[in-house]
Design an enzyme around this catalytic site. Structure first.
Site, mmCIF file in Angstrom:
data_model
loop_
_atom_site.group_PDB
_atom_site.id
_atom_site.type_symbol
_atom_site.label_atom_id
_atom_site.label_comp_id
_atom_site.label_asym_id
_atom_site.label_seq_id
_atom_site.Cartn_x
_atom_site.Cartn_y
_atom_site.Cartn_z
ATOM 1 N N HIS A 185 0.827 -1.209 0.000
ATOM 2 C CA HIS A 185 0.000 0.000 0.000
ATOM 3 C C HIS A 185 0.862 1.262 0.000
ATOM 4 C CE1 HIS A 185 0.945 0.922 4.202
ATOM 5 N NE2 HIS A 185 0.819 -0.382 4.440
ATOM 6 N N GLU A 261 -2.175 -7.048 7.652
ATOM 7 C CA GLU A 261 -0.855 -6.944 8.268
ATOM 8 C C GLU A 261 -0.850 -7.623 9.642
ATOM 9 O OE1 GLU A 261 2.186 -7.051 8.329
ATOM 10 O OE2 GLU A 261 2.845 -5.057 7.647
#
Length: 381
Positions: A185, A261
């Protein structure tokens, strides 16, 4: 401007349905030179299924040669040509996913279809019959002149210049891989400060810089034109990075929980120095062992590895033989890279992974994987 390629494809079934196979050949449109051949015995299927499978194989082979090519498809199947040209509706539910898969390999304006008489499609027809003949013998089709890997050649056959054998477990013909393009990202407010930002924190949005990075990645991926699906971590920063890519490619963003994550527990939002100051023993244990977790309920690397591997296997089944973009985070990208390499857990600390960087792993049907790219940021410069 890409190359001009000619794809000729055919499929057949001895029984309809019955033992079936396909053949496809890719040629240079200007010279007629043969650039690639593909054929496969596909078990029991109908003529129409085999013809569509031949089309898909031909387009895949053309894409591997040049994803930016303009392609002229010639087939003696009136059904496939008219349906792929949009003139006939696809009424049979079994044909729709095959037509969709074929249409995703190149942009619609890069491919045109022409019906030809069977006599003009002799090359692809021959390959399809060779594949069916091989299947009847219990063998795999291989191009003429390629020896059977099961037949061990003598020293006299190979001479002193024979290449070394592939590593144990590697297939002589691994087939078309499934490719995961891995996009980390873009930046959030926490990224430049190098703070722990996992799945247990405040779910930050992209910063202005991160949004620019996401658009740059989208432009680069759209120019390549090979991505056929977009899958994102559920966290906001990944979804905001995935959306510009999907919009440019005309795709929907799927969300997979396995791509989130690591949960860094009490370390969320802290810098490495702050964690060292507040939780020195826990940090040392985490750095020393993949089974140690961050303070107060965080995830160990071993737990993340199991989660990411499960997501990987599920997505490999869903996108077999295709290219999927996975928009995710530092730890999942590094985990997929290290698993592909067979590297130990400590290798996670020896990889650099920048915001909005691209990596890629190819997975083959024989179970092996190849790391093709890591931390490419050229699209950001």
């Amino acid at each position: 401007m890409g190359r001009r390629l000619l794809v000729e494809a055919d499929g057949g079934s001895r029984g309809n349905p019955g033992p079936a196979g396909y053949g496809a050949v890719v040629k240079d449109a200007g010279t007629g030179a043969v650039l690639a051949e593909a054929a496969e015995f596909i078990g029991t299927a109908t003529n129409n299924v085999a013809e569509y499978r031949g089309l898909i194989a031909g387009l895949r082979a053309a894409r591997e040669l040049d994803p930016g090519a303009s392609v002229h498809v010639r087939m003696d199947s009136k059904l496939v040509v008219e349906q792929m040209s949009g003139r006939w509706k696809i009424k049979h539910p079994g044909m729709r996913p095959l037509a969709a898969e074929a249409s995703e390999l190149f942009p619609a304006d890069a491919v045109r279809y022409t019906w030809i008489p069977r006599a003009e499609n002799a090359h692809a027809d021959r390959l399809a019959n060779e594949a069916m003949d091989a299947g009847r013998r219990g063998e795999q089709w291989r191009p003429s002149g390629v020896p059977d890997p099961a037949a061990a050649p003598s020293r006299e056959d190979v001479g002193e210049t024979a290449p070394a054998a592939p590593p144990p477990g590697w297939s002589a013909d691994p087939g078309t891989p499934t490719t995961f393009v891995l996009l980390r990202h873009g930046e959030t407010a926490l990224t430049p400060q190098k703070r722990f930002s996992g799945s247990g924190g405040g779910d930050p949005e992209l910063s202005a810089a991160g949004r620019r990075q996401a658009e740059a990645a989208a432009a680069a991926l759209a120019a390549r034109g090979t991505v056929q699906a977009v899958v994102s971590s559920p966290l906001r920063r990944c979804r905001e990075t995935a959306e510009p890519v999907a919009r440019r490619l005309g795709l929907e963003v799927r969300v997979d929980e396995g791509l989130r994550e690591t949960d860094f527990g009490a370390w969320e939002g802290l810098t490495f120095a702050e964690v060292r100051e507040r939780y020195p023993a826990d940090l040392d244990a985490w750095l020393a062992s993949e089974t140690a977790a961050p303070t107060d309920g965080g995830e160990s690397f071993a737990e993340v590895t199991r989660r990411v591997a499960l997501a990987r296997d599920k997505l490999l089944a869903r996108y077999a033989g295709r290219t999927a973009l996975l928009v995710t985070h530092v730890t999942p990208v590094k985990t997929l890279a290290r698993l592909a390499l067979g590297a130990p857990a400590e290798s996670l600390f020896r990889m650099e992974l920048s915001a909005a960087s691209l990596s890629a792993v190819a997975y083959y049907a024989d179970g092996n994987a190849s790391l093709r790219l890591l931390n490419d940021t050229s699209h950001l410069r």
